[in-house]
Design a protein around this motif. Structure first.
Motif, PDB file in Angstrom:
ATOM      1  N   ARG A  25       5.653  41.379  16.135  1.00  0.00           N
ATOM      2  CA  ARG A  25       4.870  42.646  16.583  1.00  0.00           C
ATOM      3  C   ARG A  25       5.622  43.405  17.876  1.00  0.00           C
ATOM      4  N   HIS A  43       4.438  44.547  12.511  1.00  0.00           N
ATOM      5  CA  HIS A  43       3.562  44.853  13.072  1.00  0.00           C
ATOM      6  C   HIS A  43       3.409  45.607  14.299  1.00  0.00           C
ATOM      7  N   ASP A 100      -1.488  48.603  13.639  1.00  0.00           N
ATOM      8  CA  ASP A 100      -2.288  47.615  13.242  1.00  0.00           C
ATOM      9  C   ASP A 100      -3.708  47.743  14.069  1.00  0.00           C
TER      10      ASP A 100
END
Length: 281
Positions: free
Chosen positions: A15, A40, A78
């Motif tokens: 992420r 992400h 996200d």
């Protein structure tokens, strides 16, 4: 960002987190979109401009060769985490940069609730009172989300209406070498030019355009700014490189009325008049 991700051994299930204003969040989003073909992404916008614009909608872009947002992708985060407390840390100039996009959204809204809030709660908004800001942000985001849901990747000619003021504004930003106070300041000015263009072409009602311009002015935006004649050629060159084109012609978002916008090309002589001559209202 990409080098750090590789050095840390982040995989596709990793992420990237963008914590900051629009530039930080745009760079983080673009990096996430291309790193291993997509990892992400979490965005934590800390400016009003980023909260109502860059953090929502999935547009991830960076400037290239002195031009705004020329390299990018569509890559929604996200998650987007918003803290209202960060708005109290902003300078007045930075707060106004974001508020310009909010006023733009008020013109594009399918109803007048946001417009009326800006008219009736100006003191509370400028004082950054919590309840006023929460409602302001909710209504502004609702407008943007409505357009995004209708046209997620700008393929239907609907989402492009969110570019109101941006064709003029981006050219001003680039030709002035980003020295006039920020993106929102230039978008406010660009929206004024678009309203004047609409009136000149008989598309926009003059009373509506005048009222919208007065709303911008009431919040302190310099809607009467004009470029010098000697700056016209540079402004035009940046304008002609704008990515919002169709059949080689630059398109401008013009207002037909509350929540009703249209895309139209403008003759360069008309544009020159709008950015140099005295305002019509």
């Amino acid at each position: 960002i990409l080098s750090s991700a590789m050095d840390e051994g982040i995989a596709r299930d990793g992420r990237i987190i963008g914590f900051g204003g629009g530039v930080v969040c745009d760079m983080a989003a673009f990096a996430a979109s291309v790193y291993m073909r997509g990892c992400h992404l979490t965005l934590v916008p800390t400016t009003l401009l980023c909260m109502v614009d860059a953090s929502v909608g999935g547009k991830a872009a960076i400037d290239f060769k002195g031009l705004k947002n020329m390299v990018g992708s569509f890559y929604p985060a996200d998650e987007v985490l918003i803290s209202f407390d960060t708005l109290r840390t902003l300078s007045d100039k930075e707060f106004l940069n974001g508020l310009a996009e909010v006023i733009k959204h008020a013109l594009l809204s399918q109803d007048e609730e946001l417009y009326k809030l800006l008219l009736t709660k100006k003191n509370e908004i400028l004082s950054r009172e919590s309840e006023a800001l929460k409602l302001l942000l909710a209504l502004s985001l609702a407008v943007k989300i409505w357009y995004i849901e209708q046209d997620p990747t700008e393929s239907l000619g609907i989402r492009q209406m969110l570019n109101l003021g941006h064709t003029f504004g981006h050219a001003l930003e680039s030709s002035s070498h980003f020295a006039l106070g920020g993106h929102g300041i230039c978008v406010a000015w660009g929206t004024g030019r678009a309203l004047e263009a609409g009136v000149a072409l008989g598309i926009t009602d003059k009373a509506y355009a005048s009222g919208a311009t007065k709303l911008f002015k009431s919040y302190g935006y310099d809607m009467d700014y004009r470029i010098g004649r000697g700056d016209w050629i540079d402004f035009r060159e940046h304008l002609l490189k704008d990515k919002k084109k169709e059949a080689g012609k630059v398109l401008f978002v013009l207002m037909e009325g509350q929540g009703k916008a249209t895309l139209k090309p403008l003759d360069m002589q008309v544009v020159q008049h709008l950015v140099i001559k005295k305002p019509i209202f």
